[in-house]
Design an enzyme around this catalytic site. Structure first.
Site, PDB file in Angstrom:
ATOM      1  N   GLY A  59      56.423  87.407  59.873  1.00  0.00           N
ATOM      2  CA  GLY A  59      57.769  87.681  60.381  1.00  0.00           C
ATOM      3  C   GLY A  59      58.844  86.720  59.918  1.00  0.00           C
ATOM      4  N   SER A  60      58.669  86.141  58.727  1.00  0.00           N
ATOM      5  CA  SER A  60      59.748  85.247  58.262  1.00  0.00           C
ATOM      6  C   SER A  60      61.028  86.041  58.002  1.00  0.00           C
ATOM      7  CB  SER A  60      59.317  84.456  57.023  1.00  0.00           C
ATOM      8  OG  SER A  60      59.140  85.292  55.913  1.00  0.00           O
ATOM      9  N   ASN A  61      60.901  87.266  57.539  1.00  0.00           N
ATOM     10  CA  ASN A  61      62.100  88.111  57.377  1.00  0.00           C
ATOM     11  C   ASN A  61      62.703  88.448  58.736  1.00  0.00           C
ATOM     12  OD1 ASN A  61      62.742  89.054  54.479  1.00  0.00           O
ATOM     13  ND2 ASN A  61      60.507  89.107  54.577  1.00  0.00           N
ATOM     14  N   HIS A  69      60.733  96.129  50.300  1.00  0.00           N
ATOM     15  CA  HIS A  69      59.511  96.137  49.497  1.00  0.00           C
ATOM     16  C   HIS A  69      59.592  94.972  48.500  1.00  0.00           C
ATOM     17  CE1 HIS A  69      55.889  97.895  47.867  1.00  0.00           C
ATOM     18  NE2 HIS A  69      56.373  97.635  46.665  1.00  0.00           N
ATOM     19  N   ILE A  83      54.276 105.165  59.003  1.00  0.00           N
ATOM     20  CA  ILE A  83      55.077 105.630  60.140  1.00  0.00           C
ATOM     21  C   ILE A  83      54.906 107.137  60.302  1.00  0.00           C
ATOM     22  CG2 ILE A  83      57.421 105.702  61.094  1.00  0.00           C
ATOM     23  CD1 ILE A  83      57.068 102.933  60.456  1.00  0.00           C
ATOM     24  N   GLU A 115      64.282  87.830  49.569  1.00  0.00           N
ATOM     25  CA  GLU A 115      64.299  88.642  50.798  1.00  0.00           C
ATOM     26  C   GLU A 115      65.125  87.954  51.881  1.00  0.00           C
ATOM     27  OE1 GLU A 115      60.166  91.107  50.559  1.00  0.00           O
ATOM     28  OE2 GLU A 115      60.083  89.200  51.593  1.00  0.00           O
ATOM     29  N   ASP A 172      57.643 104.545  50.321  1.00  0.00           N
ATOM     30  CA  ASP A 172      58.434 103.797  49.330  1.00  0.00           C
ATOM     31  C   ASP A 172      59.292 104.681  48.421  1.00  0.00           C
ATOM     32  OD1 ASP A 172      57.527 101.381  50.275  1.00  0.00           O
ATOM     33  OD2 ASP A 172      55.909 101.217  48.825  1.00  0.00           O
ATOM     34  N   ASN A 209      63.510  99.759  54.977  1.00  0.00           N
ATOM     35  CA  ASN A 209      62.316  98.965  54.657  1.00  0.00           C
ATOM     36  C   ASN A 209      62.639  97.996  53.531  1.00  0.00           C
ATOM     37  OD1 ASN A 209      59.457  98.284  54.629  1.00  0.00           O
ATOM     38  ND2 ASN A 209      59.264  99.504  52.770  1.00  0.00           N
TER      39      ASN A 209
HETATM   40  C1  GRF Z   1      57.584  90.725  52.763  1.00  0.00           C
HETATM   41  O1  GRF Z   1      57.300  90.258  51.486  1.00  0.00           O
HETATM   42  C2  GRF Z   1      58.061  92.149  52.740  1.00  0.00           C
HETATM   43  O2  GRF Z   1      58.607  92.535  51.535  1.00  0.00           O
HETATM   44  C3  GRF Z   1      56.822  92.903  52.994  1.00  0.00           C
HETATM   45  O3  GRF Z   1      55.972  92.122  53.747  1.00  0.00           O
HETATM   46  C4  GRF Z   1      56.348  90.769  53.631  1.00  0.00           C
HETATM   47  C5  GRF Z   1      56.577  90.273  55.015  1.00  0.00           C
HETATM   48  O4  GRF Z   1      56.771  88.898  55.062  1.00  0.00           O
HETATM   49  N1  GRF Z   1      56.799  94.253  52.873  1.00  0.00           N
HETATM   50  P1  GRF Z   1      57.190  88.209  56.402  1.00  0.00           P
HETATM   51  O5  GRF Z   1      56.217  88.644  57.487  1.00  0.00           O
HETATM   52  O6  GRF Z   1      58.588  88.633  56.723  1.00  0.00           O
HETATM   53  O7  GRF Z   1      57.101  86.731  56.165  1.00  0.00           O
END
Ligand code: GRF
Length: 185
Positions: A12-14, A103, A87, A173, A144, A101
């Site tokens: 979940g870093s994003n 990717h 989903i 990202e 995708d 999403n």
């Molecule tokens: C990311 O690289 C995103 O593109 C993907 O899964 C990864 C998730 O990374 N589809 P994080 O959990 O947000 O660190």
């Protein structure tokens, strides 16, 4: 205020970057973080931001439990940030052009079934590509293949490993996903 839900299966870093960004937004805020993995680190991150969390099994999602929750929380946009389950179509149809999403590659390259996480970066390395990147796209019923909203590239050198490629892609990202969501909503 637009109400966002983040679906994530892993670290979940994003998701964290998105929660951070929308703490200071006048357009929207993160109203829910939902995961199919009860031990996913993304749930800890959500708690640190005082964002409500929700967990569900694949079966429950397929039976409509997640869709019910998103409706109950009056969610406007669904953000997939490392969500690894397919989903269900009725969930996708409930958020027409309101589900996005990210990717970790330049679609249409390295997309489709089995192409996630480290597998993507290993394939980029194996192919000897000179660049890779990120794709932010709307979600439709085909994996995708939804409308591409944004792409950004980074170089890949012969010295790069799948791990170092992953780091470069993650940096892209984190830099772009929150602001692209903000402009989309
Ligand atoms: C990311 O690289 C995103 O593109 C993907 O899964 C990864 C998730 O990374 N589809 P994080 O959990 O947000 O660190």
């Amino acid at each position: 205020m637009i109400r966002l839900a983040i679906l994530a299966s892993g670290s979940g870093s994003n998701a964290e970057k998105i929660m951070e960004h929308f703490q200071n937004s006048s357009k929207g805020h993160v109203a829910l973080v939902a995961s199919n993995k009860p031990d996913a680190f993304v749930l800890e991150r959500a708690k640190n931001f005082q964002v409500p969390t929700f967990t569900f099994t694949k079966k429950e999602m397929e039976a409509g439990v997640l869709l019910d929750k998103l409706r109950e929380e009056k969610i406007d946009w669904v953000i997939l940030a490392g969500f690894l389950l397919k989903i269900p179509d009725d969930l996708i149809r409930a958020f027409p052009n309101r589900m996005v999403n990210i990717h970790p590659a330049l679609l249409p390259k390295y997309g489709g079934k089995g192409m996630y996480g480290a597998y993507v970066h290993e394939a980029v390395k194996a192919a000897g590509d000179k660049e890779t990147g990120i794709t932010i796209h709307l979600v439709n019923e085909h994996y995708d293949e939804g409308k591409i909203i944004f792409q950004a590239a980074t170089s890949v050198t012969p010295e790069d490993t799948p791990d170092s490629i992953a780091q470069k892609v993650h940096a892209l990202e984190h830099r772009y996903f929150p602001e692209v969501i903000e402009s989309l909503i």
